[in-house]
Scaffold this motif. Structure first.
Motif, short mmCIF file in Angstrom:
data_model
loop_
_atom_site.label_atom_id
_atom_site.label_comp_id
_atom_site.label_asym_id
_atom_site.label_seq_id
_atom_site.Cartn_x
_atom_site.Cartn_y
_atom_site.Cartn_z
N VAL A 186 1.05 -1.07 0.20
CA VAL A 186 0.01 0.08 0.36
C VAL A 186 1.23 1.62 -0.05
N LEU A 187 0.61 2.35 -1.17
CA LEU A 187 0.96 3.39 -0.92
C LEU A 187 0.51 4.50 -0.44
N SER A 188 0.96 5.09 -0.24
CA SER A 188 0.04 6.78 0.49
C SER A 188 0.65 7.92 0.66
N ILE B 127 8.09 -7.40 -8.87
CA ILE B 127 8.75 -8.24 -8.55
C ILE B 127 7.37 -9.00 -9.23
N GLY B 128 6.32 -8.91 -8.55
CA GLY B 128 4.90 -9.32 -9.27
C GLY B 128 3.86 -8.73 -8.03
N GLY B 129 3.98 -8.39 -7.39
CA GLY B 129 2.91 -8.18 -6.01
C GLY B 129 1.86 -7.27 -6.29
N GLU B 130 0.73 -7.18 -5.17
CA GLU B 130 -0.14 -6.34 -5.63
C GLU B 130 0.16 -4.60 -5.25
N LEU B 131 -0.10 -4.17 -6.12
CA LEU B 131 -0.13 -2.37 -5.35
C LEU B 131 -1.26 -1.88 -4.98
N LEU B 132 -1.71 -1.70 -4.23
CA LEU B 132 -1.98 -0.67 -3.53
C LEU B 132 -2.24 1.05 -3.12
N THR B 133 -3.48 1.82 -3.33
CA THR B 133 -3.28 3.26 -2.98
C THR B 133 -3.86 3.89 -1.81
N PHE B 134 -4.27 4.30 -0.93
CA PHE B 134 -5.20 5.30 0.30
C PHE B 134 -4.60 5.91 0.38
N PRO B 135 -6.15 6.75 0.16
CA PRO B 135 -5.51 8.51 0.26
C PRO B 135 -4.79 8.77 1.94
N ASP B 136 -3.99 9.98 1.65
CA ASP B 136 -3.06 10.31 2.63
C ASP B 136 -3.76 11.40 3.73
N ASP C 14 4.19 10.98 4.75
CA ASP C 14 3.55 12.09 6.24
C ASP C 14 3.92 11.50 7.00
N ARG C 15 4.59 12.44 7.21
CA ARG C 15 5.48 12.13 9.45
C ARG C 15 4.02 12.12 10.34
N GLN C 16 2.97 12.60 10.07
CA GLN C 16 1.88 12.70 11.68
C GLN C 16 1.25 11.38 10.65
N THR C 17 1.08 11.21 9.56
CA THR C 17 0.16 10.02 8.72
C THR C 17 0.70 9.05 9.19
N ARG C 18 2.16 8.97 9.41
CA ARG C 18 2.95 7.17 9.77
C ARG C 18 2.85 7.27 11.09
N GLN C 19 3.11 8.33 12.07
CA GLN C 19 2.13 7.81 13.17
C GLN C 19 0.63 7.24 13.32
N GLY D 211 -0.49 -0.45 14.24
CA GLY D 211 0.38 -2.52 14.69
C GLY D 211 0.94 -2.60 12.82
N GLN D 212 1.00 -1.75 12.10
CA GLN D 212 1.53 -1.93 10.58
C GLN D 212 2.90 -1.04 10.24
N SER D 213 3.97 -2.10 10.07
CA SER D 213 5.17 -1.49 9.64
C SER D 213 5.26 -0.89 8.49
N LEU D 214 6.25 0.22 8.10
CA LEU D 214 6.32 1.48 7.62
C LEU D 214 7.71 0.92 6.31
#
Length: 301
Positions: A80-82, A99-108, A131-136, A142-145
């Motif tokens: 997932v990219l945001s 690599i062939g994996g699945e790609l998604l985007t979430f609104p930021d 975004d630093r605040q969004t990362r938090q 519990g999502q590793s980034l």
């Protein structure tokens, strides 16, 4: 993943977030072969413009793919990219396709509750958030980034661009809140072989766009309305003789004086090289594009 104990559906519907870019890697390799030293991506960072050549973009994608593999990303993985559209995000998207994996985007701009629901439904294995605040918020779920620098490894910095190369780029000032945006950008960029430029930040987008004077804008319906409001604010106030003169020039550009006035106004707006504005078909309740934009607009269903 989420620390909340919720029953997940056996098969999540992720169609709205999925990014599909057929032939993207083949097209990237094509431009890296036929135009290796030509600008592919341009981005303003810390007040300076930097450029990635086509060969640089391909090499970075290959390095990022190696980095993703070392982080356990496989054909069965889901990334997932945001965040804002800029070179790092585009190159990472292409690396996942390598690599062939699945790609998604979430609104930021998701609030914590919406983010939790999206993560619960999509169950990503990997995520990249700018975004630093969004990362938090993501870390709280519990999502590793992923860290872009760690994935890319030690490489030369992008070249500082002291002057524009021949040709005018496409332009984007969007982010993953435009759901279809990443697919649109990758398709136009890789099909046309033009360079694609990005502003330093949303706050500097107007100024940076005027510096670039792009040949094409890739815009969501929402961004087109913001651009229309920006243009209106830069023109003389409604009802003044200067505004009537501008409106007269755009309505009748076939005569010499009107064409001269129109071209001067276009230059002030950074539109002197503009040939088209790509925009998805607008919603029925959206305001029509102003005259200064309608001649460039291409509605795409």
């Amino acid at each position: 993943m989420s620390v909340h104990e919720l029953k997940r559906p056996p098969i999540a519907d992720i169609t709205e977030w999925r990014v599909e870019v057929p032939q993207a890697l083949e097209q990237l390799r094509h431009w890296a072969q036929v135009s290796p030293l030509q600008p592919a991506l341009r981005h303003k960072r810390h007040g300076q413009w930097f450029v990635w050549r086509w060969i640089d973009a391909l090499r970075d994608v290959e390095r990022l793919a190696d980095g993703l593999s070392q982080q356990g990303f496989t054909k069965e993985s889901r990334l997932v990219l945001s965040g804002a559209f800029e070179p790092n995000l585009l190159l990472l998207a292409l690396a996942s396709q390598h690599i062939g994996g699945e790609l998604l985007t979430f609104p930021d701009n998701l609030d914590p509750e919406s983010l939790h629901k999206n993560l619960w439904r999509s169950r990503p294995t990997h995520a990249f958030v700018q975004d630093r605040q969004t990362r938090q918020h993501w870390l709280n779920e519990g999502q590793s980034l992923l860290n872009f620098a760690d994935l890319l490894g030690p490489v030369e910095l992008p070249q500082r661009l002291n002057r524009w190369a021949q040709g005018k780029p496409l332009w984007s000032e969007e982010g993953t809140q435009w759901q279809a945006g990443l697919s649109v950008l990758l398709e136009h960029w890789l099909t046309s072989g033009q360079s694609l430029a990005f502003p330093e930040s949303p706050d500097s987008a107007s100024r940076d766009r005027r510096e670039v004077a792009p040949s094409g804008l890739l815009l969501s319906a929402e961004r087109l309305q913001l651009l229309a409001a920006e243009i209106d604010s830069r023109l003389a106030p409604q009802g003044t003789w200067r505004r009537r003169l501008c409106d007269w020039a755009i309505a009748h550009p076939e005569k010499g004086l009107q064409r001269l006035i129109k071209n001067r106004v276009r230059g002030r707006l950074g539109f002197q090289n503009l040939h088209f504005i790509w925009q998805a078909t607008r919603a029925p309740d959206a305001q029509p594009a102003p005259a200064w934009l309608s001649e460039f607009k291409r509605d795409i269903a």
